[in-house]
Design an enzyme around this catalytic site. Structure first.
Site, mmCIF file in Angstrom:
data_model
loop_
_atom_site.group_PDB
_atom_site.id
_atom_site.type_symbol
_atom_site.label_atom_id
_atom_site.label_comp_id
_atom_site.label_asym_id
_atom_site.label_seq_id
_atom_site.Cartn_x
_atom_site.Cartn_y
_atom_site.Cartn_z
ATOM 1 N N THR A 94 -6.748 6.397 9.737
ATOM 2 C CA THR A 94 -6.494 5.257 8.985
ATOM 3 C C THR A 94 -8.042 4.540 9.038
ATOM 4 O OG1 THR A 94 -5.300 3.423 8.594
ATOM 5 C CG2 THR A 94 -5.408 4.000 10.759
ATOM 6 N N THR A 95 -8.024 3.455 8.203
ATOM 7 C CA THR A 95 -9.400 2.700 8.108
ATOM 8 C C THR A 95 -9.437 1.794 9.386
ATOM 9 O OG1 THR A 95 -8.717 2.511 6.029
ATOM 10 C CG2 THR A 95 -10.675 1.116 6.751
ATOM 11 N N HIS A 132 -3.591 -4.559 7.800
ATOM 12 C CA HIS A 132 -3.942 -3.647 8.817
ATOM 13 C C HIS A 132 -2.812 -3.387 9.803
ATOM 14 C CE1 HIS A 132 -5.805 0.180 9.400
ATOM 15 N NE2 HIS A 132 -5.381 0.015 10.703
ATOM 16 N N GLY A 133 -2.192 -2.787 9.964
ATOM 17 C CA GLY A 133 -1.192 -2.657 11.180
ATOM 18 C C GLY A 133 -0.215 -3.477 11.383
ATOM 19 N N ARG A 144 -7.589 13.136 0.319
ATOM 20 C CA ARG A 144 -6.345 13.623 0.958
ATOM 21 C C ARG A 144 -4.942 13.234 0.951
ATOM 22 N NH1 ARG A 144 -8.445 11.437 6.628
ATOM 23 N NH2 ARG A 144 -7.012 9.529 6.784
ATOM 24 N N HIS A 145 -4.720 12.121 0.191
ATOM 25 C CA HIS A 145 -3.302 11.660 -0.157
ATOM 26 C C HIS A 145 -3.453 11.062 -1.623
ATOM 27 C CE1 HIS A 145 -5.077 7.933 1.318
ATOM 28 N NE2 HIS A 145 -4.399 8.115 2.711
ATOM 29 N N GLU A 170 -8.725 0.326 -2.800
ATOM 30 C CA GLU A 170 -9.267 0.431 -1.528
ATOM 31 C C GLU A 170 -10.368 1.777 -2.051
ATOM 32 O OE1 GLU A 170 -7.157 1.007 1.893
ATOM 33 O OE2 GLU A 170 -5.933 -1.070 1.334
ATOM 34 N N ARG A 197 -9.547 8.258 -1.132
ATOM 35 C CA ARG A 197 -10.565 8.638 -0.027
ATOM 36 C C ARG A 197 -11.408 9.696 -0.727
ATOM 37 N NH1 ARG A 197 -10.192 8.041 5.115
ATOM 38 N NH2 ARG A 197 -8.745 6.345 5.782
ATOM 39 N N GLU A 228 -11.022 -9.514 2.834
ATOM 40 C CA GLU A 228 -9.743 -9.235 3.616
ATOM 41 C C GLU A 228 -9.968 -8.903 5.073
ATOM 42 O OE1 GLU A 228 -7.593 -6.119 1.890
ATOM 43 O OE2 GLU A 228 -6.157 -5.776 3.702
ATOM 44 N N ARG A 277 3.981 19.095 1.714
ATOM 45 C CA ARG A 277 4.417 20.361 1.153
ATOM 46 C C ARG A 277 3.629 20.825 0.097
ATOM 47 N NH1 ARG A 277 9.818 22.326 2.943
ATOM 48 N NH2 ARG A 277 9.895 21.826 5.203
ATOM 49 N N ASN A 286 0.815 -1.301 -0.271
ATOM 50 C CA ASN A 286 0.072 0.002 0.112
ATOM 51 C C ASN A 286 0.835 1.251 0.099
ATOM 52 O OD1 ASN A 286 -1.296 2.278 1.038
ATOM 53 N ND2 ASN A 286 -3.189 0.972 1.528
ATOM 54 N N ASP A 291 -0.267 4.457 -0.286
ATOM 55 C CA ASP A 291 -0.977 5.627 0.267
ATOM 56 C C ASP A 291 -0.018 6.758 0.923
ATOM 57 O OD1 ASP A 291 -3.161 4.716 -0.624
ATOM 58 O OD2 ASP A 291 -4.088 4.112 1.363
ATOM 59 N N HIS A 292 0.976 6.239 1.900
ATOM 60 C CA HIS A 292 1.744 7.153 2.242
ATOM 61 C C HIS A 292 3.051 7.836 1.755
ATOM 62 C CE1 HIS A 292 -0.781 6.650 5.725
ATOM 63 N NE2 HIS A 292 -0.648 5.429 5.745
ATOM 64 N N GLY A 343 1.157 -1.448 4.431
ATOM 65 C CA GLY A 343 1.382 -0.082 4.000
ATOM 66 C C GLY A 343 2.448 0.645 4.840
ATOM 67 N N HIS A 345 -5.689 3.542 -1.732
ATOM 68 C CA HIS A 345 -7.039 4.049 -1.242
ATOM 69 C C HIS A 345 -7.294 5.433 -1.743
ATOM 70 C CE1 HIS A 345 -9.930 4.354 2.667
ATOM 71 N NE2 HIS A 345 -10.645 4.715 1.512
HETATM 72 N N1 PXP Z 1 -5.736 -3.194 3.958
HETATM 73 C C1 PXP Z 1 -6.463 -2.400 3.751
HETATM 74 C C2 PXP Z 1 -8.123 -2.707 3.457
HETATM 75 C C3 PXP Z 1 -6.265 -0.977 4.453
HETATM 76 O O1 PXP Z 1 -7.556 -0.270 4.496
HETATM 77 C C4 PXP Z 1 -5.085 -0.997 4.989
HETATM 78 C C5 PXP Z 1 -5.113 0.586 5.160
HETATM 79 O O2 PXP Z 1 -5.185 1.575 4.424
HETATM 80 C C6 PXP Z 1 -4.177 -1.574 4.847
HETATM 81 C C7 PXP Z 1 -4.525 -2.981 4.499
HETATM 82 C C8 PXP Z 1 -2.668 -1.339 5.164
HETATM 83 O O3 PXP Z 1 -2.616 -0.981 6.382
HETATM 84 P P1 PXP Z 1 -1.224 -0.574 7.008
HETATM 85 O O4 PXP Z 1 -0.990 0.859 6.395
HETATM 86 O O5 PXP Z 1 -1.649 -0.290 8.430
HETATM 87 O O6 PXP Z 1 -0.298 -1.584 6.719
#
Ligand code: PXP
Length: 237
Positions: A99-100, A190-191, A48-49, A69, A44, A150, A17, A6, A8-9, A212, A42
């Protein structure tokens, strides 16, 4: 075990910036080169990102699978129909969340999820549901119908004590097994990070992890390619 990265970050850093760097497509190509099986992003509702242009660029340039996502907001669904990602993962979305925070509630939002999933399916976009590890959610998902789920690993990842962590892990194992017997392809995310991924990676029924934040954090120190290689090594032994 497949790894979806992922990114996103990367876009969150760009947002700091408000300029054009770093470019998510650049990160996606590095992830592809490092052996990532898919790119996860994702879009959103508040953009936002990740922005729409990122997704069109990713779709054009990246050769591995693109997993979008998304919430079931009508304009996001319409966007997905135009983009045609390789997979749409339906996630809940709240504006203020960092986050989600949980999975979609398939029971509560059954009709709306079913409607969105049907539209996506009719346009050849396979749908996955991001759900809490809960058998009842699996039973409702069967009625949507979708083939992929998932499991949200947040409770496991954020557990404060060993006992809570173990309980959350057992719950994920039980539900992964249950989902598999019901015919689902089972993913998790997630996490997950370099210290907690091992036990989840050992669950046989889970065939893909989507990660991610921890990868991008490590990438800031060791570089993205190295961060992905380290994670691939951990999840595949
Ligand atoms: N899977 C899904 C469906 C998510 O929404 C996210 C967070 O965007 C992730 C995986 C990845 O989570 P993390 O960034 O905490 O690894």
């Amino acid at each position: 075990m497949r790894l979806g990265v992922n990114i996103d970050h990367i876009a969150s850093i760009r947002q700091l910036r408000g300029g054009p760097e770093p470019e998510p497509v650049f990160a996606a190509l590095i992830a592809q080169n490092a052996g990532s099986d898919s790119i996860v992003v994702h879009l959103r509702e508040d953009r936002r990102h990740i922005k729409e242009r990122d997704l069109f660029l990713l779709k054009e340039v990246v050769k591995i699978k693109l997993n979008l996502e998304m919430s079931i907001a009508p304009d996001i669904v319409e966007f997905a129909l135009r983009l045609k990602p390789n997979r749409a993962t339906l996630v809940p979305e709240r504006r203020q969340e960092m986050t989600t925070e949980g999975g979609v509630d398939v029971r509560k939002d059954f009709k709306a999820i079913k409607k969105a999933a049907k539209k996506l399916n009719q346009n050849d976009i396979p749908v996955s549901l991001f759900i809490d590890p809960d058998k009842a959610q699996i039973n409702h998902a069967l009625e949507i119908p979708v083939k992929m789920v998932e499991l949200h690993t947040g409770r496991y990842a954020n557990a404060k004590t060993e006992e809570q962590k173990e309980r959350a892990l057992q719950q994920i194992k039980t539900v992964a097994r249950y989902a598999k017997t019901k015919g689902f392809f089972v993913f998790a995310g997630h996490g997950l990070d370099y210290f907690n991924v091992d036990a989840i990676a050992k669950i046989e029924e889970i065939e893909e992890l989507n990660i991610g934040y921890s990868i991008i954090c490590r990438a800031a120190i060791v570089g993205l390619e190295e961060a992905i290689l380290q994670m691939k090594h951990l999840i595949n032994g």
